[in-house]
Design a protein around this motif. Structure first.
Motif, PDB file in Angstrom:
ATOM      1  N   HIS A  64       8.799 -24.998  91.565  1.00 50.92           N
ATOM      2  CA  HIS A  64       7.402 -25.206  91.191  1.00 50.92           C
ATOM      3  C   HIS A  64       7.220 -25.056  89.680  1.00 50.92           C
ATOM      4  CE1 HIS A  64       3.028 -24.872  91.287  1.00 50.92           C
ATOM      5  NE2 HIS A  64       3.100 -23.653  90.770  1.00 50.92           N
ATOM      6  N   HIS A 122       6.309 -27.884  86.362  1.00 46.29           N
ATOM      7  CA  HIS A 122       5.233 -27.692  85.380  1.00 46.29           C
ATOM      8  C   HIS A 122       5.793 -27.288  84.018  1.00 46.29           C
ATOM      9  CE1 HIS A 122       2.970 -27.603  89.174  1.00 46.29           C
ATOM     10  NE2 HIS A 122       1.931 -27.992  88.442  1.00 46.29           N
ATOM     11  N   HIS A 134       8.101 -25.283  82.857  1.00 54.41           N
ATOM     12  CA  HIS A 134       8.526 -23.948  82.437  1.00 54.41           C
ATOM     13  C   HIS A 134      10.034 -23.959  82.248  1.00 54.41           C
ATOM     14  CE1 HIS A 134       4.715 -21.819  83.006  1.00 54.41           C
ATOM     15  NE2 HIS A 134       4.540 -22.512  84.113  1.00 54.41           N
ATOM     16  N   VAL A 191      -3.675 -20.902  94.208  1.00 55.29           N
ATOM     17  CA  VAL A 191      -4.866 -21.361  93.479  1.00 55.29           C
ATOM     18  C   VAL A 191      -4.805 -21.085  91.981  1.00 55.29           C
ATOM     19  CG1 VAL A 191      -6.260 -21.002  95.549  1.00 55.29           C
ATOM     20  CG2 VAL A 191      -6.178 -19.205  93.808  1.00 55.29           C
ATOM     21  N   GLY A 192      -3.845 -20.225  91.549  1.00 55.64           N
ATOM     22  CA  GLY A 192      -3.773 -19.902  90.126  1.00 55.64           C
ATOM     23  C   GLY A 192      -3.217 -21.055  89.316  1.00 55.64           C
ATOM     24  N   PRO A 193      -3.561 -21.124  88.033  1.00 61.72           N
ATOM     25  CA  PRO A 193      -3.044 -22.195  87.157  1.00 61.72           C
ATOM     26  C   PRO A 193      -1.517 -22.134  87.084  1.00 61.72           C
ATOM     27  CG  PRO A 193      -4.838 -20.982  86.100  1.00 61.72           C
ATOM     28  CD  PRO A 193      -4.462 -20.208  87.319  1.00 61.72           C
ATOM     29  N   ALA A 194      -0.872 -23.245  87.361  1.00 63.56           N
ATOM     30  CA  ALA A 194       0.589 -23.273  87.393  1.00 63.56           C
ATOM     31  C   ALA A 194       1.210 -23.089  86.013  1.00 63.56           C
ATOM     32  CB  ALA A 194       1.065 -24.594  87.998  1.00 63.56           C
ATOM     33  N   ASP A 195       0.424 -23.313  84.949  1.00 63.65           N
ATOM     34  CA  ASP A 195       0.970 -23.160  83.602  1.00 63.65           C
ATOM     35  C   ASP A 195       0.764 -21.751  83.047  1.00 63.65           C
ATOM     36  OD1 ASP A 195      -1.749 -23.294  83.407  1.00 63.65           O
ATOM     37  OD2 ASP A 195      -1.788 -24.744  81.754  1.00 63.65           O
ATOM     38  N   SER A 196       0.169 -20.862  83.850  1.00 65.76           N
ATOM     39  CA  SER A 196      -0.113 -19.495  83.397  1.00 65.76           C
ATOM     40  C   SER A 196       1.021 -18.549  83.802  1.00 65.76           C
ATOM     41  CB  SER A 196      -1.435 -19.005  83.979  1.00 65.76           C
ATOM     42  OG  SER A 196      -1.609 -17.621  83.719  1.00 65.76           O
ATOM     43  N   VAL A 221      -0.342 -15.378  85.652  1.00 64.67           N
ATOM     44  CA  VAL A 221      -0.628 -15.596  87.078  1.00 64.67           C
ATOM     45  C   VAL A 221       0.660 -15.619  87.887  1.00 64.67           C
ATOM     46  CG1 VAL A 221      -1.467 -17.274  88.764  1.00 64.67           C
ATOM     47  CG2 VAL A 221      -2.823 -16.776  86.717  1.00 64.67           C
ATOM     48  N   ALA A 226       1.310 -25.130  96.904  1.00 66.30           N
ATOM     49  CA  ALA A 226       0.075 -24.439  97.279  1.00 66.30           C
ATOM     50  C   ALA A 226      -0.031 -24.309  98.798  1.00 66.30           C
ATOM     51  CB  ALA A 226      -1.133 -25.188  96.719  1.00 66.30           C
TER      52      ALA A 226
END
Length: 442
Positions: free
Chosen positions: A278, A282, A284, A336-341, A344, A408
């Motif tokens: 995941h 995104h 990372h 539900v959290g931002p995948a780029d954070s 989170v 998700a």
């Protein structure tokens, strides 16, 4: 004739030793504390053996076959070998005691690691896969060692004993991967492929763990616990009907303890397995993935002493429910959290590890509470088979869920599934409270 006399004397000496523990609660507590020390030492080595090999298993298979398609096979073999060994170690421990059962399991893991090194030298894929299967015995034994400290622990000490074994495993598990480069250089210096180096460390660590248990775990805490239980059963005046009721209650407790551990393992591995994928989707990097997984693994083991204290003081049911709620929050946050954070992701995966920690320690304590020594080790081995298989199933299904839906969806499914634990443990807890009036003190 002399051999017969010597064997009679040995049996008489063992009987006298067991009687001294049956009569003295002070000696029981001394042996309990000594057992914890031996388990902690063995688990430090066992953790190093587990982590060092797993770190490079997939890379070694990839290197020998020259393709990425087999990188998942080592993990599958570890899991399969672990499941089979869990059953055998449990049976051995039930029949011959913890000392023999755990020592045989660790030594088998060490032999498997040696086989991996030889396979790398010979460039034999068949030997590699066979050896990885045997190496899985170390993984199973590492997990089952948490039970050894509970054999002579009273109800208020059991979770603490479990947590000490888990924390000591962490020390070895952290040291193992950090020695990969060193062991790689050592391997090259003796003419062995670099990726086989960590398995040299794994072999030595597992063999030392087995020898520590075989030499130092005397008298065997499980054999002593069985002798104490047999003596108490003989002197008990409980009616047959009450004993039958207790047996039924124990079955319900066994189911609850197993359910907690199996479901938490399934949810944790399902979400953890797909988190790096995941994150890769995104953008990372590997360092960020390593940071998230590092926090996750830390949360799985480092809080153990606090968790053990809470399980003993607040209760098994409360902490099992806390496990379910923590896993639920983790799954929802991951979904539900931002995948780029990074904040989170770290928080979600740390909560995932913490929920697993709550579940494993509370579930283990429930299982130990619910099993008499006459069947305890065998039952524990059977439950650990289910734990290993549930982890493999969770990891395997997670990829299919994400491929056909999304990360998700996987996280929400895991969150909802974890809530099933609440009615299970509440039901078992209320039944256990009704049984307190007829409980036989172990």
């Amino acid at each position: 004739m002399m051999l017969h006399k010597d064997s009679v004397k040995a049996v008489a000496a063992q009987t006298a030793s067991l009687q001294s523990y049956i009569r003295s609660s002070e000696k029981q507590q001394q042996l309990y504390k000594r057992t914890l020390i031996v388990v902690v030492i063995s688990q430090i080595f066992g953790g190093a053996g587990l982590a060092a090999g797993i770190t490079v298993g997939a890379l070694l298979a990839q290197n020998m076959l020259g393709t990425d398609s087999v990188t998942g096979i080592p993990t599958a073999l570890f899991t399969l070998g672990s499941a089979g060994a869990a059953l055998l170690v449990g049976r051995f421990s039930q029949r011959f005691g913890r000392r023999t059962g755990l020592a045989v399991g660790f030594l088998a893991g060490g032999i498997g690691a040696i086989g991996v090194v030889i396979a790398a030298l010979m460039n034999s894929i068949l030997l590699l896969f066979t050896s990885l299967l045997i190496y899985g015995a170390g993984t199973a034994t590492n997990l089952q060692a948490r039970y050894a400290g509970t054999d002579l622990a009273n109800r208020a000490q059991r979770a603490k004993a479990i947590s000490m074994a888990m924390v000591s495993t962490t020390f070895g598990a952290v040291a193992g991967p950090n020695l990969v480069d060193v062991m790689g250089e050592f391997a090259i210096s003796i003419g062995v492929p670099a990726l086989a180096g960590p398995f040299i460390l794994a072999a030595a660590a597992y063999i030392v763990a087995g020898l520590v248990l075989f030499i130092l775990l005397r008298p065997d805490p499980f054999i002593v616990a069985k002798a104490i239980s047999d003596a108490q059963r003989t002197s008990s005046n409980l009616l047959l009907g009450e004993n039958s009721k207790l047996l039924s209650i124990n079955r319900r407790g066994i189911f609850a303890g197993a359910a907690v551990m199996v479901l938490t393992q399934f949810v944790m591995l399902a979400i953890m397995t797909m988190t790096p994928i995941h994150m890769g989707h995104h953008e990372h990097g590997l360092n960020e993935v390593g940071l998230v997984i590092g926090f996750h693994i830390g949360a799985m083991f480092l809080p153990s002493l606090v968790t053990g204290f809470l399980v003993d003081k607040i209760g098994r049911t409360f902490m099992a429910i806390a496990s379910a709620i923590t896993l639920f929050v983790s799954g929802i946050l991951a979904a539900v959290g931002p995948a780029d954070s990074m904040v989170v992701l770290i928080t979600a995966l740390a909560l995932l590890g913490l929920g697993w920690n709550f579940g494993l320690i509370s579930g283990t304590a429930i299982l130990v509470d619910s099993t008499p020594p006459s069947t305890r080790a065998k039952t524990q081995g059977s439950v650990d088979v289910l734990i290993a298989l549930s982890g493999a199933l969770g990891g395997g299904l997670s990829g299919m869920v994400v491929a056909h839906s999304s990360y998700a969806t996987l996280s929400i499914a895991g969150a909802v599934l974890s809530l099933l634990l609440i009615p299970i443990v509440i039901g078992a807890g209320s039944t256990q409270r009704r049984s307190n009036k007829i409980e036989i003190t172990e």
